[in-house]
Motif scaffolding. Structure first.
Motif, PDB file in Angstrom:
ATOM      1  N   ASN A  50       0.837  -1.199   0.000  1.00  0.00           N
ATOM      2  CA  ASN A  50       0.000   0.000   0.000  1.00  0.00           C
ATOM      3  C   ASN A  50       0.873   1.251   0.000  1.00  0.00           C
ATOM      4  OD1 ASN A  50      -2.530  -1.333   0.175  1.00  0.00           O
ATOM      5  ND2 ASN A  50      -2.130  -1.727   2.327  1.00  0.00           N
ATOM      6  N   ALA A  52       0.678   5.547  -1.288  1.00  0.00           N
ATOM      7  CA  ALA A  52      -0.067   6.642  -1.895  1.00  0.00           C
ATOM      8  C   ALA A  52       0.705   7.098  -3.131  1.00  0.00           C
ATOM      9  CB  ALA A  52      -0.211   7.800  -0.908  1.00  0.00           C
ATOM     10  N   VAL A  53       0.029   7.112  -4.251  1.00  0.00           N
ATOM     11  CA  VAL A  53       0.657   7.518  -5.513  1.00  0.00           C
ATOM     12  C   VAL A  53      -0.124   8.701  -6.087  1.00  0.00           C
ATOM     13  CG1 VAL A  53       1.614   5.241  -6.002  1.00  0.00           C
ATOM     14  CG2 VAL A  53      -0.672   5.795  -6.793  1.00  0.00           C
ATOM     15  N   PRO A  54       0.517   9.525  -6.893  1.00  0.00           N
ATOM     16  CA  PRO A  54      -0.172  10.692  -7.458  1.00  0.00           C
ATOM     17  C   PRO A  54      -1.379  10.281  -8.307  1.00  0.00           C
ATOM     18  CG  PRO A  54       2.192  10.893  -7.759  1.00  0.00           C
ATOM     19  CD  PRO A  54       1.940   9.503  -7.273  1.00  0.00           C
ATOM     20  N   LYS A  55      -2.525  10.886  -8.016  1.00  0.00           N
ATOM     21  CA  LYS A  55      -3.738  10.589  -8.769  1.00  0.00           C
ATOM     22  C   LYS A  55      -3.579  10.931 -10.249  1.00  0.00           C
ATOM     23  CE  LYS A  55      -7.236  10.893  -5.195  1.00  0.00           C
ATOM     24  NZ  LYS A  55      -8.494  11.540  -4.780  1.00  0.00           N
ATOM     25  N   ALA A  56      -2.798  11.968 -10.533  1.00  0.00           N
ATOM     26  CA  ALA A  56      -2.642  12.420 -11.916  1.00  0.00           C
ATOM     27  C   ALA A  56      -2.048  11.334 -12.820  1.00  0.00           C
ATOM     28  CB  ALA A  56      -1.762  13.667 -11.961  1.00  0.00           C
ATOM     29  N   GLN A  58      -2.965   8.272 -12.795  1.00  0.00           N
ATOM     30  CA  GLN A  58      -4.085   7.376 -13.108  1.00  0.00           C
ATOM     31  C   GLN A  58      -3.655   5.904 -13.105  1.00  0.00           C
ATOM     32  OE1 GLN A  58      -5.569   8.776 -16.866  1.00  0.00           O
ATOM     33  NE2 GLN A  58      -6.140  10.763 -16.041  1.00  0.00           N
ATOM     34  N   GLN A  60      -4.309   3.378 -11.048  1.00  0.00           N
ATOM     35  CA  GLN A  60      -5.367   2.384 -10.822  1.00  0.00           C
ATOM     36  C   GLN A  60      -6.179   2.137 -12.079  1.00  0.00           C
ATOM     37  OE1 GLN A  60      -7.404   3.944  -7.398  1.00  0.00           O
ATOM     38  NE2 GLN A  60      -6.052   2.854  -5.977  1.00  0.00           N
ATOM     39  N   ARG A  61      -6.561   3.198 -12.758  1.00  0.00           N
ATOM     40  CA  ARG A  61      -7.330   3.055 -14.001  1.00  0.00           C
ATOM     41  C   ARG A  61      -6.519   2.323 -15.052  1.00  0.00           C
ATOM     42  NH1 ARG A  61      -7.500   5.283 -18.870  1.00  0.00           N
ATOM     43  NH2 ARG A  61      -5.951   6.844 -18.372  1.00  0.00           N
ATOM     44  N   ARG A  62      -5.255   2.669 -15.177  1.00  0.00           N
ATOM     45  CA  ARG A  62      -4.401   2.042 -16.186  1.00  0.00           C
ATOM     46  C   ARG A  62      -4.160   0.562 -15.886  1.00  0.00           C
ATOM     47  NH1 ARG A  62       0.275   6.191 -15.713  1.00  0.00           N
ATOM     48  NH2 ARG A  62       1.364   4.857 -17.174  1.00  0.00           N
TER      49      ARG A  62
END
Length: 101
Positions: A50, A52-56, A58, A60-62
């Motif tokens: 676990n 925290a990664v930058p949301k920018a 993306q 998880q989506r990728r």
């Protein structure tokens, strides 16, 4: 006469470490054979990762999209990517020796 056993042991450890690293390939993202073997093993123990990664980015989506296209489980995608990156930077996993018989 000097006892060089400790130097020989260190050289063997270094050789084991170098052997564990990937050699140059045409595909820099090709998984290491040891990594593929571990991931392919059905009963491989797993741990949670676990961060925290930058949301920018993306990520998880990728990862979800790559999973849908390839069928590779999410955790294996992350393991393959991180292993390739860390090996390329000179951080292979520690070599574990099989138990002595």
């Amino acid at each position: 006469m000097h006892d060089h056993a400790h130097l020989i042991r260190r050289l063997r450890d270094l050789a084991d470490t170098l052997e564990a690293q990937s050699g140059p390939t045409d595909d820099p993202f090709a998984p290491h054979p040891d990594t593929e073997s571990i991931i392919a093993t059905r009963h491989t123990s797993r741990g949670q990762l676990n961060y925290a990664v930058p949301k920018a980015l993306q990520l998880q989506r990728r990862i979800r999209r790559y999973n849908a296209d390839s069928g590779i489980p999410h955790g294996d995608i992350v393991a393959l990517a991180l292993d390739a990156f860390l090996r390329a930077k000179g951080y292979p996993p520690e070599v574990t020796k099989p138990p002595a018989r």
